[in-house]
Write a protein that holds these residues in place. Structure first.
Motif, PDB file in Angstrom:
ATOM      1  N   LYS A  28       0.847  -1.184   0.000  1.00 23.94           N
ATOM      2  CA  LYS A  28       0.000   0.000   0.000  1.00 23.94           C
ATOM      3  C   LYS A  28       0.887   1.240   0.000  1.00 23.94           C
ATOM      4  O   LYS A  28       1.915   1.281   0.674  1.00 23.94           O
ATOM      5  CB  LYS A  28      -0.878  -0.009   1.246  1.00 23.94           C
ATOM      6  N   ILE A  29       0.486   2.253  -0.777  1.00 22.00           N
ATOM      7  CA  ILE A  29       1.142   3.558  -0.743  1.00 22.00           C
ATOM      8  C   ILE A  29       0.057   4.583  -0.442  1.00 22.00           C
ATOM      9  O   ILE A  29      -0.904   4.714  -1.218  1.00 22.00           O
ATOM     10  CB  ILE A  29       1.840   3.901  -2.067  1.00 22.00           C
ATOM     11  N   THR A  30       0.196   5.282   0.645  1.00 25.39           N
ATOM     12  CA  THR A  30      -0.832   6.208   1.137  1.00 25.39           C
ATOM     13  C   THR A  30      -2.182   5.491   1.154  1.00 25.39           C
ATOM     14  O   THR A  30      -2.343   4.493   1.840  1.00 25.39           O
ATOM     15  CB  THR A  30      -0.875   7.503   0.289  1.00 25.39           C
ATOM     16  N   ASN A  31      -3.138   5.970   0.350  1.00 19.80           N
ATOM     17  CA  ASN A  31      -4.462   5.342   0.335  1.00 19.80           C
ATOM     18  C   ASN A  31      -4.648   4.365  -0.825  1.00 19.80           C
ATOM     19  O   ASN A  31      -5.763   3.886  -1.066  1.00 19.80           O
ATOM     20  CB  ASN A  31      -5.562   6.414   0.264  1.00 19.80           C
ATOM     21  N   HIS A  32      -3.575   4.099  -1.561  1.00 20.09           N
ATOM     22  CA  HIS A  32      -3.677   3.259  -2.762  1.00 20.09           C
ATOM     23  C   HIS A  32      -3.104   1.871  -2.479  1.00 20.09           C
ATOM     24  O   HIS A  32      -1.935   1.727  -2.112  1.00 20.09           O
ATOM     25  CB  HIS A  32      -2.937   3.895  -3.936  1.00 20.09           C
TER      26      HIS A  32
END
Length: 206
Positions: A28-32
């Motif tokens: 996961k990267i931030t909210n993605h």
């Protein structure tokens, strides 16, 4: 330098994320969410696509810079400043080889570059002078002035080549933009006086 550091940082970040993504079950990267239960999500596939495009871009830039580096090294070995205005002296064999390498490298770099850069045309002009291809030198320097009309030295260099060819009136016309851009430049003013004197002498002999 800052641009290079930014490219390096972005490339390292994207490589790290991509490698980690192939190894991790979830990512996961931030909210993605890029990877979920060992499968790439839509966001993950978009990220991989961007990463591939980025690698192509960086690789392309690397190739252009490599050709430019080779060209610059060969240009220095050619000793353009020492040989450009020697009309009747043959160029030594070692300089001839360096000249060919420089021309090939700059032409390759320019053909691959995404944006025009007057420095390629200016250096190709100097190399043409060394090879005694004077019209090619004029054409290349004229092209350099068209690519970046605001660079005064290119106008001065074009005037110098034209003056060397005995085209003193054309040389004065070519020099005018340089003086307009940098009226305080003593070199340009001196160049103008010499060319004007040569033009008068030529008219007197005619």
């Amino acid at each position: 330098l800052l641009f290079s550091l930014s490219l390096s940082a972005m490339t390292a970040f994207m490589v790290g994320i991509a490698i980690h993504g192939f190894r991790a079950e979830n990512l996961k990267i931030t909210n993605h969410t890029l990877r979920n239960e060992k499968r790439w999500t839509t966001s993950g596939r978009v990220f991989l696509g961007i990463t591939i495009v980025w690698f192509v871009f960086v690789g392309h830039c690397g190739v252009v810079q490599a050709y430019t580096y080779v060209g610059n090294r060969a240009f220095e070995a050619t000793e353009v400043g020492a040989w450009a205005y020697r009309r009747n002296e043959p160029l030594p064999a070692s300089n001839q080889a360096a000249t060919r390498r420089a021309v090939n490298a700059f032409e390759s770099a320019e053909s691959l570059a995404m944006f025009s850069d007057f420095r390629y045309a200016a250096r190709l002009s100097g190399l043409a002078m060394v090879q005694k291809k004077y019209q090619t030198a004029i054409d290349q320097m004229q092209r350099a002035t068209r690519i970046d009309p605001s660079y005064a030295s290119n106008h001065s260099d074009l005037a110098g080549i034209l003056g060397f060819m005995g085209r003193h009136e054309d040389a004065l016309a070519a020099l005018a933009p340089a003086i307009e851009l940098a009226p305080e430049n003593l070199q340009f003013q001196t160049q103008k006086l010499v060319m004007a004197s040569n033009a008068r002498d030529l008219k007197g002999r005619a």
